[in-house]
Each structure stands twice: as C-alpha cells, then as structure tokens.
Scaffold this active site. Sequence first.
Site, PDB file in Angstrom:
ATOM      1  N   CYS A 186       2.266   5.182  19.058  1.00  0.00           N
ATOM      2  CA  CYS A 186       3.277   5.455  19.794  1.00  0.00           C
ATOM      3  C   CYS A 186       4.695   5.651  19.460  1.00  0.00           C
ATOM      4  O   CYS A 186       4.720   4.785  18.304  1.00  0.00           O
ATOM      5  CB  CYS A 186       3.128   4.324  20.758  1.00  0.00           C
ATOM      6  SG  CYS A 186       3.518   4.244  22.537  1.00  0.00           S
ATOM      7  N   THR A 235      12.157  -7.024 -10.455  1.00  0.00           N
ATOM      8  CA  THR A 235      11.992  -8.642 -10.883  1.00  0.00           C
ATOM      9  C   THR A 235      10.651  -8.825 -10.237  1.00  0.00           C
ATOM     10  O   THR A 235      10.981  -8.205  -9.007  1.00  0.00           O
ATOM     11  CB  THR A 235      13.163  -9.768 -10.692  1.00  0.00           C
ATOM     12  OG1 THR A 235      14.227  -9.504 -11.099  1.00  0.00           O
ATOM     13  CG2 THR A 235      12.480 -10.921 -10.628  1.00  0.00           C
ATOM     14  N   SER A 264      -3.582  -3.227  -0.760  1.00  0.00           N
ATOM     15  CA  SER A 264      -2.620  -4.372  -0.258  1.00  0.00           C
ATOM     16  C   SER A 264      -3.223  -5.449   0.429  1.00  0.00           C
ATOM     17  O   SER A 264      -3.650  -5.576   1.304  1.00  0.00           O
ATOM     18  CB  SER A 264      -1.764  -3.597   0.681  1.00  0.00           C
ATOM     19  OG  SER A 264      -0.611  -3.889   1.505  1.00  0.00           O
ATOM     20  N   ALA A 265      -2.089  -6.148   0.023  1.00  0.00           N
ATOM     21  CA  ALA A 265      -2.527  -8.122  -0.065  1.00  0.00           C
ATOM     22  C   ALA A 265      -2.952  -7.629   1.584  1.00  0.00           C
ATOM     23  O   ALA A 265      -3.979  -8.511   2.058  1.00  0.00           O
ATOM     24  CB  ALA A 265      -1.638  -9.099  -0.424  1.00  0.00           C
ATOM     25  N   HIS A 266      -1.466  -7.578   2.521  1.00  0.00           N
ATOM     26  CA  HIS A 266      -1.863  -8.405   3.859  1.00  0.00           C
ATOM     27  C   HIS A 266      -3.200  -7.343   4.898  1.00  0.00           C
ATOM     28  O   HIS A 266      -3.497  -7.967   5.694  1.00  0.00           O
ATOM     29  CB  HIS A 266      -0.040  -7.780   4.421  1.00  0.00           C
ATOM     30  CG  HIS A 266      -0.377  -6.517   4.936  1.00  0.00           C
ATOM     31  ND1 HIS A 266      -0.940  -6.253   5.775  1.00  0.00           N
ATOM     32  CD2 HIS A 266       0.107  -5.897   4.371  1.00  0.00           C
ATOM     33  CE1 HIS A 266      -0.035  -4.435   6.453  1.00  0.00           C
ATOM     34  NE2 HIS A 266       0.333  -4.121   5.324  1.00  0.00           N
ATOM     35  N   GLN A 322      -8.295   0.030   2.544  1.00  0.00           N
ATOM     36  CA  GLN A 322      -8.505  -0.450   3.762  1.00  0.00           C
ATOM     37  C   GLN A 322     -10.669  -1.530   3.040  1.00  0.00           C
ATOM     38  O   GLN A 322     -11.070  -1.842   4.113  1.00  0.00           O
ATOM     39  CB  GLN A 322      -9.941   0.508   5.312  1.00  0.00           C
ATOM     40  CG  GLN A 322      -8.593   0.704   6.116  1.00  0.00           C
ATOM     41  CD  GLN A 322      -7.773  -0.110   6.796  1.00  0.00           C
ATOM     42  OE1 GLN A 322      -8.843  -1.149   6.809  1.00  0.00           O
ATOM     43  NE2 GLN A 322      -6.646  -0.368   7.068  1.00  0.00           N
ATOM     44  N   GLY A 339       0.983  -1.368   0.475  1.00  0.00           N
ATOM     45  CA  GLY A 339       0.094   0.271  -0.576  1.00  0.00           C
ATOM     46  C   GLY A 339       0.744   1.750  -0.536  1.00  0.00           C
ATOM     47  O   GLY A 339       0.662   2.163  -0.584  1.00  0.00           O
TER      48      GLY A 339
HETATM   49  C1  LIG Z   1      -1.563  -0.681   6.247  1.00  0.00           C
HETATM   50  C2  LIG Z   1      -2.628   0.292   4.940  1.00  0.00           C
HETATM   51  C3  LIG Z   1      -1.294   1.227   4.182  1.00  0.00           C
HETATM   52  C4  LIG Z   1      -0.255   1.107   4.195  1.00  0.00           C
HETATM   53  O1  LIG Z   1      -0.024  -0.366   3.673  1.00  0.00           O
HETATM   54  P1  LIG Z   1       1.659  -1.263   3.377  1.00  0.00           P
HETATM   55  O2  LIG Z   1       0.856  -2.566   2.405  1.00  0.00           O
HETATM   56  O3  LIG Z   1       1.262  -1.568   4.800  1.00  0.00           O
HETATM   57  O4  LIG Z   1       2.579  -0.125   3.164  1.00  0.00           O
HETATM   58  C5  LIG Z   1      -2.127   2.713   3.543  1.00  0.00           C
HETATM   59  N1  LIG Z   1      -3.395   2.998   3.358  1.00  0.00           N
HETATM   60  C6  LIG Z   1      -4.160   2.958   4.522  1.00  0.00           C
HETATM   61  C7  LIG Z   1      -5.088   3.535   4.538  1.00  0.00           C
HETATM   62  C8  LIG Z   1      -3.519   1.625   5.333  1.00  0.00           C
HETATM   63  O5  LIG Z   1      -4.368   1.014   5.962  1.00  0.00           O
END
Ligand SMILES: *Cc1c(COP(=O)(O)O)cnc(C)c1O
Length: 393
Positions: free
Chosen positions: A335, A247, A209-211, A189, A74
């Site tokens: 934090c 790559t 973002s995949a995670h 999100q 992301g």
């Molecule tokens: C988590 C998040 C990101 C960052 O994504 P990463 O894959 O962790 O770099 C960006 N924008 C929002 C709204 C997010 O919740």
Amino acid sequence: MDTKDYIYLDHSATTPVDPKVLDAMQSVLLKNYGNPSSMHQLGQEGAKLIDDSRSQIAQVLSSARSEIVFTSGGTESDNSAIKGASFALKEQGNHIITTSIEHHAVLHTCEWLEKFAGFDVTYLNPNNEGFISPEQVIDAITDETTVVSIMYINNEIGVIEPIAEIAKALKEYQEKHNRKIVFHSDAVQAPGWLSLDVEELGLDMMSLSAHKFYGPKGVGILYIKEGTPYAGYINGGSQENNRRAGTENTAGIVGIGVALSLAEENRPVVVPHVSKLRDTLLRGILKIPNVYLNGPESDGRVANNINVSIQGIEIESLIINLDMLGVAVSSGSACTSGSVEPSHVLLGLGLPKDLSSTSLRITLGKDNTEEHINMVQDNLPNIIDRIRYLKKG
Ligand SMILES: *Cc1c(COP(=O)(O)O)cnc(C)c1O
C-alpha cells in the site's frame, strides 16, 4: 496497545520476541556492554557470547562456525550476498539470474546493480503455482553468469522452491563447464518450518533474519560457504573476519542464536500443529464464493501460509474490518500513498491486475489456536459480503 487478546495472523511480516530470547538478551544488554574487540575482560566476555551464538547457528545450519556472518537483518544479508558475490566475480562476468517473485531486498538490489554497476539481470517467471524449475535456471545461464539468487520460501504465497534440485543442476553445469557460479538463497521465511542444512540444500550463500523466527528486529545472518568469492562492502574494522565491519550487536547476536535453536527444536511440534489449523481455515475460506487460492495447494507450500484473492472487494477495507475485531492480517500487495499496488508476486504468477490487488495473506505462528481460527471463520464471510455489497452501491 494491549496485545493480550489480539489475534496475530501476520507472522511472515514479523513475529513477537520469545520470552527466552528476551531473557538472554536482557542480561547481555545490562551486563555485557564491553566492546567485543576490547582486550579487557568485559570485551572478551562479549566476544565469547558471540562465539557461542555462532556455534549454535552453525549447528542448525550444519556449517562451519567460520561460515556464519552476523548482519543487521534479511535486507542487509540479501544486499551483501548478491553485491558481494557479483563484485568479487566481476572479471568473470556481469550476469545475474533471479526470479520475478523475490522479496524487494533482492529485486531492488538487482535493479541497483543494473542501474549503477553495469550488471545484466534475468528475472525468471515461475509457473502459475509459483515454482521455478532447475531447467529454467540452467537455460538462463550465459557465458557471463556469476550469481544465481532464488528464494527458499516466498513470503507472500508460501511456495517452497526446489533449492536442492536447482543446486544439483547448477553443480553439474559448473563441473561440465569448469566455472564458478555462486548460488544464494533468501531463506528468511524458512526457519522453524523447513530444514536449514546448507549441505543438503547445496547453497553457497543463505540469508536469515531473527525477527521472522521470534528473535529481535535488526539482526540477521549471512551464511557464506568457505571459498565462495565475496567482496564485503560494509567496510571498516575487522569484525566478522573482515567480512562485515562495525561493532557487533552483541545482544542481538545472542538473541538470534537462542531464537534459531528454539525454532529448530520446536519445529517437529509446531509444523503439524500449525498446518492443521491452516488447512481447517483454508477449507473454510475457500467456501466463500469467488475466492481463489494463490500458490500451490499443499505440496510445496509452507505450513503456515494462506494467500487468496478475493474478487470484487477493496483489500484495505477487509484488513481494517478485521483489525477492528482485533485480528491482524496482511494484504499481499504493497500500500503506497493511499492506493494499493498489485502484488509483483501475483503478477509474476500471471494473475490479472484486479486479482493481484485483492489478495489476503494470513500467516500463522506457533502460538495460534483453534479459537483464533474460528474467530476468522465466523467473521470473514460477513465482512466480505458487506464490502462487496457496499462496493456495488
Ligand atoms: C522479511 C524478509 C526480508 C527482509 O528482512 P529484514 O530483516 O526485515 O530486513 C527479506 N526477504 C524475505 C523473504 C522476507 O520475508
């Protein structure tokens, strides 16, 4: 640590990898190690896997396959979108419009552009529930405006911004004034909760973002609508049609394709399940004295998000107390080096500093159950009482 009995309620920070995603990735890591740019079979197999993932994603987004660019996540997608579009349109102007409640991946990118590249940025403040209006965006446009970046769902308070309405207003403005303004949204999100149809949303660019949807960390997507001015700044080989060199992360790309398809497929079941749990838990939490909801009540709020300010406590104590019970939650505030900074999102809503430093964020996921919710309900009031009592001395 053993996570079997752990109650994970921090899905907006990240999600665990779905076993189906892991399966697909494991096979790629073990067998398809060829460089997708290589001419031999092993390379071409990798290229085919990447193609297949691109098709899966294009289907969920209702986009063309060629409009999907794989990135490292992301943060990279946000950087690339805003820097890539603003640099490509530098001759036309140097003004960017965004909001004060964006993720730091957008905010700090904009600040960098101001500091090092001569851009001007307008940071729109939302109303007290977190909404940005189309009128606000249009009113902020100047002769120099080239890029507008507004998030789809806020990661702290779960507010859903009216992206389609903003896109419509921007389109009308552009037609009337005959100039190009690129509209980007950080939609990190949104997968699994809302439609990602880029036609309906009216976006030129979108970050994923995949995670955040049960895929692996370190892989993301940048959607770039055909014809959108874009100057890629990760330069090197000609991967991703010259838009993002390096790559390819073949396994990660396979993983994000499977994860996004699953998120979309499961959405009709997961959304009602999670929103029911969320509503029950929220009702319980709001019965605790001097606890205030941040963000909208239910219309315009993503199904899995709770964000409340809890007056008269130290938020770190609360998080640690819950952690000792095996419950993972988050504070809305960052934090840094031992002290809790007020949340820039809550300050952006106009909350005072004390309430902006004591926010609790609970974000549910597809595997949460009633038992999980009960565990929080049963313990939270006592923990808050104890912290408040100790604080008073
Ligand atoms: C988590 C998040 C990101 C960052 O994504 P990463 O894959 O962790 O770099 C960006 N924008 C929002 C709204 C997010 O919740």
